[in-house]
Scaffold this motif. Sequence first.
Motif, PDB file in Angstrom:
ATOM      1  N   LEU A  53       0.803  -1.228   0.000  1.00 36.79           N
ATOM      2  CA  LEU A  53       0.000   0.000   0.000  1.00 36.79           C
ATOM      3  C   LEU A  53       0.837   1.281   0.000  1.00 36.79           C
ATOM      4  CD1 LEU A  53      -3.066  -0.806   2.287  1.00 36.79           C
ATOM      5  CD2 LEU A  53      -2.984  -0.714  -0.199  1.00 36.79           C
ATOM      6  N   MET A  54       2.079   1.155  -0.468  1.00 35.26           N
ATOM      7  CA  MET A  54       2.974   2.300  -0.589  1.00 35.26           C
ATOM      8  C   MET A  54       2.318   3.498  -1.271  1.00 35.26           C
ATOM      9  SD  MET A  54       6.256   2.149  -3.088  1.00 35.26           S
ATOM     10  CE  MET A  54       7.184   1.029  -2.057  1.00 35.26           C
ATOM     11  N   ASN A  55       1.599   3.218  -2.361  1.00 36.39           N
ATOM     12  CA  ASN A  55       1.080   4.348  -3.138  1.00 36.39           C
ATOM     13  C   ASN A  55      -0.103   5.037  -2.475  1.00 36.39           C
ATOM     14  OD1 ASN A  55      -0.807   2.407  -3.570  1.00 36.39           O
ATOM     15  ND2 ASN A  55      -1.052   2.850  -5.748  1.00 36.39           N
ATOM     16  N   ARG A  56      -0.591   4.500  -1.365  1.00 37.45           N
ATOM     17  CA  ARG A  56      -1.627   5.184  -0.615  1.00 37.45           C
ATOM     18  C   ARG A  56      -1.038   6.213   0.352  1.00 37.45           C
ATOM     19  NH1 ARG A  56      -6.397   2.406  -0.164  1.00 37.45           N
ATOM     20  NH2 ARG A  56      -6.832   1.525  -2.193  1.00 37.45           N
TER      21      ARG A  56
END
Lengths: 455, 455
Positions: free
Chosen positions: A316-319
């Motif tokens: 969920l890095m891009n969150r």
Amino acid sequence: MKVVKFGGSSLADGGQFKKVTDIILMDPERKIIVVSAPGKRYDGDTKTTDLLIQLADRVTEQGDEQDAFRAVMARFETIVTELKLPAEVLTDIEEHLARLIETYRDDAERLYDGLKASGENQNAKLMAAYLQQRGEKASYVSPDEAGMYVTDDPGNAQILPESYEAMKTLRDREGILVIPGFFGYSKTGHIVTFPRGGSDISGSIVAAGVEASEYENFTDVDSVYSVNPALVETPYEMKEVTYREMRELAYSGFSVFHDEALLPVVKKRVPIVVKNTNHPQAEGTRIMAERTPDDMPVLGIASDKGFVSINLTKYLMNREVGFGRHLLEIFEAEEVSFEHTPSGIDNMSVIIREHQLENGKEERIIQRIQSELKVEDVQIERNLALVMVVGEGMARTVGVASKAATALAEAAVNIKMINQGSSETSMMFGVDAAKADLAVQSLYYAFFEKQKTVQ
Amino acid sequence: MKVVKFGGSSLADGGQFKKVTDIILMDPERKIIVVSAPGKRYDGDTKTTDLLIQLADRVTEQGDEQDAFRAVMARFETIVTELKLPAEVLTDIEEHLARLIETYRDDAERLYDGLKASGENQNAKLMAAYLQQRGEKASYVSPDEAGMYVTDDPGNAQILPESYEAMKTLRDREGILVIPGFFGYSKTGHIVTFPRGGSDISGSIVAAGVEASEYENFTDVDSVYSVNPALVETPYEMKEVTYREMRELAYSGFSVFHDEALLPVVKKRVPIVVKNTNHPQAEGTRIMAERTPDDMPVLGIASDKGFVSINLTKYLMNREVGFGRHLLEIFEAEEVSFEHTPSGIDNMSVIIREHQLENGKEERIIQRIQSELKVEDVQIERNLALVMVVGEGMARTVGVASKAATALAEAAVNIKMINQGSSETSMMFGVDAAKADLAVQSLYYAFFEKQKTVQ
């Protein structure tokens, strides 16, 4: 008015000086000449600049400097003799070098910069003297007289902005002006040399300063090739190339024209013409803001090694708003600049030049990524080469990626990373460094062999 | 112990309730049941949740709410009648709804959340009552009793970390537990619904909390397909897919399983099994940490629209240490998260979801990029679709990029951007949104039609 720069091999001996002079006199627009130091006359010869560095080595080692001094003088003496220049020219050079050594004997940095610069400096004097002997109104103009003011950072001079204004006055001077390349003067009056690309930078700065109609860059090839000529048999010769294309190619391994040397003329939109001293009738390559459109999607293929990729994974890095910023901040704190940041959904890579990771920077960066970003995994991938396929025509053509990726697949080159930004002027492939040459060859074959037969 | 979630179509009417009960009783491990609201019974039918939203609309508009109220009750009444459940079950539902409306008549946010949640809530009560009628020891467990504590953010609940610990006690309870999906309780005692993926999230949280051996997710398809089944005729059925693959696919347009719903089970490595209520003997699709290796490089192809790319150009950009960080900081300040940042030498793009650019954010971001980064050019490119080719096998296979790019070229789809990070689990193509379906179809054909005939 044209600014004309001659490279080292163009001024390696008396015969080359004559060729160069013929070239200068062929076109009355050729008013400002920027010269390199005498280069190699034959395979295995030593460049004057290297002889000067050896001399500086001897002096700083406090060894016997006489042989090294004589080796330098011998190069200039040969030219003076071949051109039948007055003997006092040679005496001047000898006194100049001796004075430099005495002044900077205990200041190694200045000594190296002073001696390295003297190859260009003395050669410019010889060039001016020879033009005068040929009956031309010509004068040697030292960089400080020309207005070439630079930062006081030995070996890595940066031009000071006021130089451009100062150089405008060169337009009003009469006759042919000969300016040595490769160095400028700091505000404290010291000689300071430019980084790699040396004399090309000087020529580009002067061309921009006087707002020349053209910046001619004479070297020993008929044109700039679309690919490293060591890798393919009959490399395609580029007639026209845009600044942008040249910059992408220069950046990714082309040694013809460093990007530091492009910058000054790009700003003033002065076209660069790369020509061959030994074959001046060849058209050469024009580097310019816009080129005539053609049907070639790809104009050049370059590659460069020495990259590493720092690969990190976090679910969920891009969150996480701020994740990318925080990551790049860690690199910035270590003054490491990055090339590309390709990413998946939960992973991101930062591609950088490996030499930037010395002195514990690698460990500190990895450690901060682990502790501050709380990634699940961070790894460093070494021995990476970036292969760049470049061409303004790519944006107009469907199928470039397909052709490129197919060529690499057929050559069994595994593509580790791909990056193509919105400009669509270039496409980057990250491959194993050991496969870089093979990658370039297969791409060249795919894009150029057919194009050539069509023409 | 298995946690089993049934979707709306699996509980749309009495007949479906019977099927679901048979499925539950088939396996004694199926101890915890999470249910959705009654879904569509046929094409053109209205989901109970939508009827509840219409009811909330009427109440907030202060219009005649009786018809809407009756429409909701009719759905429950049908199920109660079909299952021959006691009449008081229905009276309970009616009283519950009426009380909700009275309590929140002047608080629209709470009203919507309360009514939306009651579809699942009442359905769970019906399910528990029916299991009891079938002679099973079964009980309805409300989310607060279960320990489903969430943030007080109506319509966008986030689970509170202590919930997982609280749910562990569910393991010790006897009989079958039926928990409504889609919502939890805030610490202030309010019903708060989850974002998209609602009941899937609930099921996943419960499965993680009780550390289930499996999280079974019953829906109306035999398996998760490798591609949107609306786009190709006989889509490939995935037997096993890793969390990572599923997440990439879910993120890029697969509606089967939202990534919010994946997160809880990923952390505890509980496998998800997607199965078909109407065909429970079908094997379904297992979503797990590691799957059995096979020779398929690509497992799925997804696409999503609604992206824009903010493209900027600045000469020598990559020399500026701090440029990338500063750029991302501008997006962060507006709380905009980015997807990818493909780059050339002198250009960089930031790909984001367009809906994030509302309320003047676009203008402010562009303005700051211009004034603070002093770029030469910044443009916004709209109507962008991202097409994602996903598969853990890609890293082991040479030629995936070639095959993908060739498929797109043959379909005359222009590739605007390409991004492949070091994980090599996915490859992103940026294309015109109008070409997204065509792109997916051509990629599917290239990667799956041949794979299928081989098997």
